[in-house]
Design a protein around this motif. Structure first.
Motif, PDB file in Angstrom:
ATOM      1  N   LEU A 273     -22.106  74.308  63.258  1.00 27.76           N
ATOM      2  CA  LEU A 273     -22.205  75.217  62.122  1.00 27.76           C
ATOM      3  C   LEU A 273     -20.856  75.224  61.408  1.00 27.76           C
ATOM      4  CD1 LEU A 273     -24.379  76.119  64.267  1.00 27.76           C
ATOM      5  CD2 LEU A 273     -24.268  78.371  63.207  1.00 27.76           C
ATOM      6  N   THR A 274     -20.844  74.727  60.205  1.00 25.69           N
ATOM      7  CA  THR A 274     -19.588  74.591  59.470  1.00 25.69           C
ATOM      8  C   THR A 274     -19.583  75.505  58.245  1.00 25.69           C
ATOM      9  OG1 THR A 274     -20.457  72.749  58.160  1.00 25.69           O
ATOM     10  CG2 THR A 274     -19.298  72.206  60.216  1.00 25.69           C
ATOM     11  N   GLY A 275     -18.390  75.829  57.797  1.00 25.08           N
ATOM     12  CA  GLY A 275     -18.243  76.686  56.627  1.00 25.08           C
ATOM     13  C   GLY A 275     -16.957  77.475  56.657  1.00 25.08           C
ATOM     14  N   HIS A 276     -16.588  77.963  57.841  1.00 27.18           N
ATOM     15  CA  HIS A 276     -15.303  78.656  57.959  1.00 27.18           C
ATOM     16  C   HIS A 276     -14.172  77.668  57.659  1.00 27.18           C
ATOM     17  CE1 HIS A 276     -16.363  82.657  59.323  1.00 27.18           C
ATOM     18  NE2 HIS A 276     -17.184  82.162  60.233  1.00 27.18           N
ATOM     19  N   THR A 277     -13.144  78.155  56.990  1.00 23.38           N
ATOM     20  CA  THR A 277     -12.014  77.293  56.623  1.00 23.38           C
ATOM     21  C   THR A 277     -10.852  77.419  57.581  1.00 23.38           C
ATOM     22  OG1 THR A 277     -11.159  79.015  55.141  1.00 23.38           O
ATOM     23  CG2 THR A 277     -12.650  77.373  54.191  1.00 23.38           C
ATOM     24  N   HIS A 278     -11.005  78.225  58.628  1.00 24.80           N
ATOM     25  CA  HIS A 278      -9.957  78.364  59.642  1.00 24.80           C
ATOM     26  C   HIS A 278     -10.631  78.616  60.986  1.00 24.80           C
ATOM     27  CE1 HIS A 278      -5.873  78.597  60.901  1.00 24.80           C
ATOM     28  NE2 HIS A 278      -5.370  78.987  59.733  1.00 24.80           N
ATOM     29  N   HIS A 279      -9.844  78.819  62.030  1.00 26.36           N
ATOM     30  CA  HIS A 279     -10.372  78.952  63.384  1.00 26.36           C
ATOM     31  C   HIS A 279     -11.367  80.108  63.488  1.00 26.36           C
ATOM     32  CE1 HIS A 279      -6.237  77.176  64.778  1.00 26.36           C
ATOM     33  NE2 HIS A 279      -6.898  76.387  63.959  1.00 26.36           N
ATOM     34  N   VAL A 280     -12.454  79.902  64.252  1.00 29.21           N
ATOM     35  CA  VAL A 280     -13.431  80.947  64.557  1.00 29.21           C
ATOM     36  C   VAL A 280     -13.024  81.601  65.874  1.00 29.21           C
ATOM     37  CG1 VAL A 280     -15.849  81.459  65.034  1.00 29.21           C
ATOM     38  CG2 VAL A 280     -15.246  79.710  63.333  1.00 29.21           C
ATOM     39  N   VAL A 281     -12.691  82.892  65.825  1.00 27.85           N
ATOM     40  CA  VAL A 281     -12.095  83.545  66.998  1.00 27.85           C
ATOM     41  C   VAL A 281     -12.977  84.627  67.599  1.00 27.85           C
ATOM     42  CG1 VAL A 281      -9.747  83.032  66.251  1.00 27.85           C
ATOM     43  CG2 VAL A 281     -10.823  85.175  65.535  1.00 27.85           C
ATOM     44  N   SER A 282     -14.107  84.980  66.972  1.00 21.91           N
ATOM     45  CA  SER A 282     -14.972  86.022  67.532  1.00 21.91           C
ATOM     46  C   SER A 282     -16.421  85.754  67.150  1.00 21.91           C
ATOM     47  CB  SER A 282     -14.542  87.410  67.045  1.00 21.91           C
ATOM     48  OG  SER A 282     -14.470  87.468  65.641  1.00 21.91           O
ATOM     49  N   LEU A 283     -17.323  86.028  68.100  1.00 22.47           N
ATOM     50  CA  LEU A 283     -18.757  85.811  67.901  1.00 22.47           C
ATOM     51  C   LEU A 283     -19.546  86.957  68.523  1.00 22.47           C
ATOM     52  CD1 LEU A 283     -19.091  82.043  68.992  1.00 22.47           C
ATOM     53  CD2 LEU A 283     -19.077  82.898  66.630  1.00 22.47           C
ATOM     54  N   VAL A 284     -20.679  87.302  67.909  1.00 19.57           N
ATOM     55  CA  VAL A 284     -21.622  88.220  68.523  1.00 19.57           C
ATOM     56  C   VAL A 284     -23.006  87.891  67.982  1.00 19.57           C
ATOM     57  CG1 VAL A 284     -21.490  90.074  66.784  1.00 19.57           C
ATOM     58  CG2 VAL A 284     -22.017  90.654  69.158  1.00 19.57           C
ATOM     59  N   VAL A 285     -24.047  88.144  68.797  1.00 25.61           N
ATOM     60  CA  VAL A 285     -25.422  87.873  68.418  1.00 25.61           C
ATOM     61  C   VAL A 285     -26.192  89.176  68.398  1.00 25.61           C
ATOM     62  CG1 VAL A 285     -27.596  86.803  69.141  1.00 25.61           C
ATOM     63  CG2 VAL A 285     -25.468  85.498  69.239  1.00 25.61           C
ATOM     64  N   GLY A 286     -27.021  89.369  67.352  1.00 22.98           N
ATOM     65  CA  GLY A 286     -27.906  90.524  67.272  1.00 22.98           C
ATOM     66  C   GLY A 286     -29.101  90.212  66.407  1.00 22.98           C
ATOM     67  N   ALA A 287     -30.313  90.495  66.910  1.00 22.55           N
ATOM     68  CA  ALA A 287     -31.555  90.338  66.144  1.00 22.55           C
ATOM     69  C   ALA A 287     -31.667  88.952  65.516  1.00 22.55           C
ATOM     70  CB  ALA A 287     -31.659  91.419  65.067  1.00 22.55           C
ATOM     71  N   ASN A 288     -31.461  87.927  66.334  1.00 20.31           N
ATOM     72  CA  ASN A 288     -31.598  86.530  65.905  1.00 20.31           C
ATOM     73  C   ASN A 288     -30.614  86.149  64.805  1.00 20.31           C
ATOM     74  OD1 ASN A 288     -32.876  84.086  66.484  1.00 20.31           O
ATOM     75  ND2 ASN A 288     -34.205  84.263  64.678  1.00 20.31           N
ATOM     76  N   ARG A 289     -29.516  86.871  64.743  1.00 22.07           N
ATOM     77  CA  ARG A 289     -28.435  86.540  63.822  1.00 22.07           C
ATOM     78  C   ARG A 289     -27.157  86.326  64.622  1.00 22.07           C
ATOM     79  NH1 ARG A 289     -32.366  86.199  61.146  1.00 22.07           N
ATOM     80  NH2 ARG A 289     -32.822  87.204  59.136  1.00 22.07           N
ATOM     81  N   LEU A 290     -26.353  85.372  64.157  1.00 18.79           N
ATOM     82  CA  LEU A 290     -25.031  85.143  64.724  1.00 18.79           C
ATOM     83  C   LEU A 290     -24.001  85.624  63.707  1.00 18.79           C
ATOM     84  CD1 LEU A 290     -23.036  83.802  66.806  1.00 18.79           C
ATOM     85  CD2 LEU A 290     -23.238  81.740  65.396  1.00 18.79           C
ATOM     86  N   TYR A 291     -23.032  86.424  64.192  1.00 19.92           N
ATOM     87  CA  TYR A 291     -21.955  86.912  63.335  1.00 19.92           C
ATOM     88  C   TYR A 291     -20.652  86.308  63.848  1.00 19.92           C
ATOM     89  CZ  TYR A 291     -25.635  90.271  62.300  1.00 19.92           C
ATOM     90  OH  TYR A 291     -26.842  90.848  61.962  1.00 19.92           O
ATOM     91  N   SER A 292     -19.931  85.634  62.951  1.00 19.09           N
ATOM     92  CA  SER A 292     -18.710  84.940  63.361  1.00 19.09           C
ATOM     93  C   SER A 292     -17.513  85.460  62.570  1.00 19.09           C
ATOM     94  CB  SER A 292     -18.866  83.427  63.137  1.00 19.09           C
ATOM     95  OG  SER A 292     -19.188  83.142  61.782  1.00 19.09           O
ATOM     96  N   GLY A 293     -16.464  85.839  63.298  1.00 20.67           N
ATOM     97  CA  GLY A 293     -15.222  86.290  62.680  1.00 20.67           C
ATOM     98  C   GLY A 293     -14.168  85.200  62.769  1.00 20.67           C
ATOM     99  N   SER A 294     -13.372  85.069  61.709  1.00 24.26           N
ATOM    100  CA  SER A 294     -12.486  83.915  61.616  1.00 24.26           C
ATOM    101  C   SER A 294     -11.081  84.291  61.164  1.00 24.26           C
ATOM    102  CB  SER A 294     -13.087  82.890  60.630  1.00 24.26           C
ATOM    103  OG  SER A 294     -12.177  81.858  60.319  1.00 24.26           O
ATOM    104  N   MET A 295     -10.185  83.351  61.375  1.00 24.34           N
ATOM    105  CA  MET A 295      -8.828  83.482  60.871  1.00 24.34           C
ATOM    106  C   MET A 295      -8.763  83.267  59.363  1.00 24.34           C
ATOM    107  SD  MET A 295      -6.663  81.623  63.932  1.00 24.34           S
ATOM    108  CE  MET A 295      -5.067  81.981  63.190  1.00 24.34           C
TER     109      MET A 295
END
Length: 440
Positions: A273-295
């Motif tokens: 899964l690409t799109g973030h322009t910097h490191h992905v440092v946090s993830l959580v899943v809820g209701a068939n969704r993935l939430y990704s936090g990045s630098m």
């Protein structure tokens, strides 16, 4: 070793007002609060002024009648999320038309924050002031939790803590390139596993332990002794999460997904899964969704069936260090000193419904329930403290102090939780069953 978090020190209140002068007009005045005590440097004993805040008028009636108004949702330990597979909102959360009515409201007078610091001499065991010391002789404030054990051994930052189901061992990983195995009964280190790269994160799911290191994810099955290597990551692996029967990893180069193949007893790569322009440092899943936090200061919302990015959240102004699902809300924290609460609007997109401001940058979020099953949020700040808040009011329950910043908080069974800090120390805590009184 147990620490009593309910003891507060430096409780000299000064002489009563009747001893501060015989003038009738002076006796009718509000006693003065010591300005040096407020600044944290009064050295007079006894001091003629108050060493506490003067008592003000009672709060307005409407403040006394406040109500948090938010019920807890699920008993899932890693973020109290109630999964809703029938939810079709783009943000993966149920829309709540009253979502902005209760966040940050304590239902009473505002909490007064005072300067608090752990006594360095007490930490070393040689403070001579005892109960008269102006600094804290405790690792906590409030009476919510008890320190059960301190596990020493790591030389650098603790980046992962895992407690596999059915196991009597606790696992901790560190940037010192090791995973340590701790016996839950004795608290002793039962083994050390060395790696070629730094451990960036850990995850336990059933009997499996996943360890994110440089350019690799290691997978161990604690019941079958299976040892697998999952190739594909480029650079450090910072976050791991399981959702929709997949293992997902946040790395320097984006997000990778694997699925377990029972016929080959291995994990097959599925998608990047690409799109973030910097490191992905946090993830959580809820209701068939993935939430990704990045630098890159953003949060991306992904559909776990199509792997499409549904929305990009850009309200944070610094690294998104942690993301957490609670009920119909997404919570995120950042080095920009804020915790943001997101909810789905009428169109199904997430928007910020409340922002909680801290004095320092935030490192990690973790959700749990107290002894009365009420939701509590643990927030690690980079001033070496963990703030403990009730939800949704954000009323402070207490603080946990550490030697250095806490990078990992992990929930265990029966009110246990674990913290790992930048000094390499792992601590075992227990939520107190006597921290609050029952209200019917």
């Amino acid at each position: 070793m147990e620490m009593d978090g309910s003891k507060r020190v430096f409780q000299r209140l000064g002489p009563p007002p009747s001893q501060q002068g015989d003038n009738n007009s002076n006796n009718n005045r509000q006693p003065k609060v010591c300005i040096h005590w407020r600044a944290g440097r009064c050295n007079r004993f006894p001091c003629p002024f108050l060493h506490r805040e003067s008592q003000g008028p009672p709060p307005p009636h409407h403040q006394q009648q406040g109500n948090n108004g938010m019920s807890s949702s699920s008993k899932r330990p890693h973020g109290f999320y109630e999964d809703d597979n029938n939810n079709n909102n783009r943000g993966g959360m149920r829309r709540n038309p009253n979502f902005n009515n209760t966040w940050g409201r304590s239902g009473g007078a505002a909490v007064v924050r005072k300067t608090e610091k752990v006594c360095n001499y007490w930490v070393k065991g040689n403070c001579t002031y005892g109960n008269t010391c102006r600094y804290l002789h405790s690792w906590t404030t409030g009476d919510c939790f008890t320190l059960l054990s301190q596990l020493e051994g790591h030389k650098k930052v603790v980046t992962g803590i895992a407690l596999p189901s059915g196991s009597d061992k606790l696992y901790s990983g560190s940037t010192d390139k090791t995973v340590r195995v701790w016996d839950c009964q004795s608290g002793q280190c039962a083994g050390v596993v060395d790696f070629d790269g730094e451990v960036g994160c850990m995850l336990s799911e059933g009997p499996w332990i996943f360890v994110g290191i440089t350019n690799l994810v290691k997978a161990w099955n604690t019941q079958t002794a299976t040892d697998l290597s999952l190739n594909g990551p480029v650079g450090q692996v910072y976050a791991l999460v399981v959702g929709n029967d997949m293992l997902l990893a946040g790395t320097e180069d984006g997000i990778l997904a694997w699925k377990y193949n029972g016929s080959t007893n291995n994990f097959d790569p599925i998608r990047a899964l690409t799109g973030h322009t910097h490191h992905v440092v946090s993830l959580v899943v809820g209701a068939n969704r993935l939430y990704s936090g990045s630098m890159d200061n953003s949060i991306r919302v992904w559909n776990l069936e199509t792997f499409q990015c549904l929305q990009i959240l850009t309200d944070h102004t610094s690294v998104v260090m942690s993301v957490l699902c609670w009920d119909q809300f997404l919570l995120s924290c950042s080095l920009d000193k804020t915790i943001k609460v997101w909810a789905a609007n009428e169109s199904g997109n997430l928007e910020v419904t409340y922002t909680h401001q801290e004095e320092r940058g935030l490192l990690a979020l973790c959700g749990m329930h107290d002894s009365e099953a009420k939701p509590v949020l643990l927030c690690s700040c980079n001033d070496n403290t963990i703030r403990v808040y009730d939800l949704p009011s954000f009323s402070e329950r207490g603080k946990i102090f550490s030697k250095e910043g806490v990078r990992r908080i992990e929930i265990g069974p029966a009110g246990l939780f674990f913290t790992g800090d930048e000094s390499g120390q792992v601590r075992v805590w227990k939520w107190s069953t006597e921290s609050s009184t029952s209200t019917s």
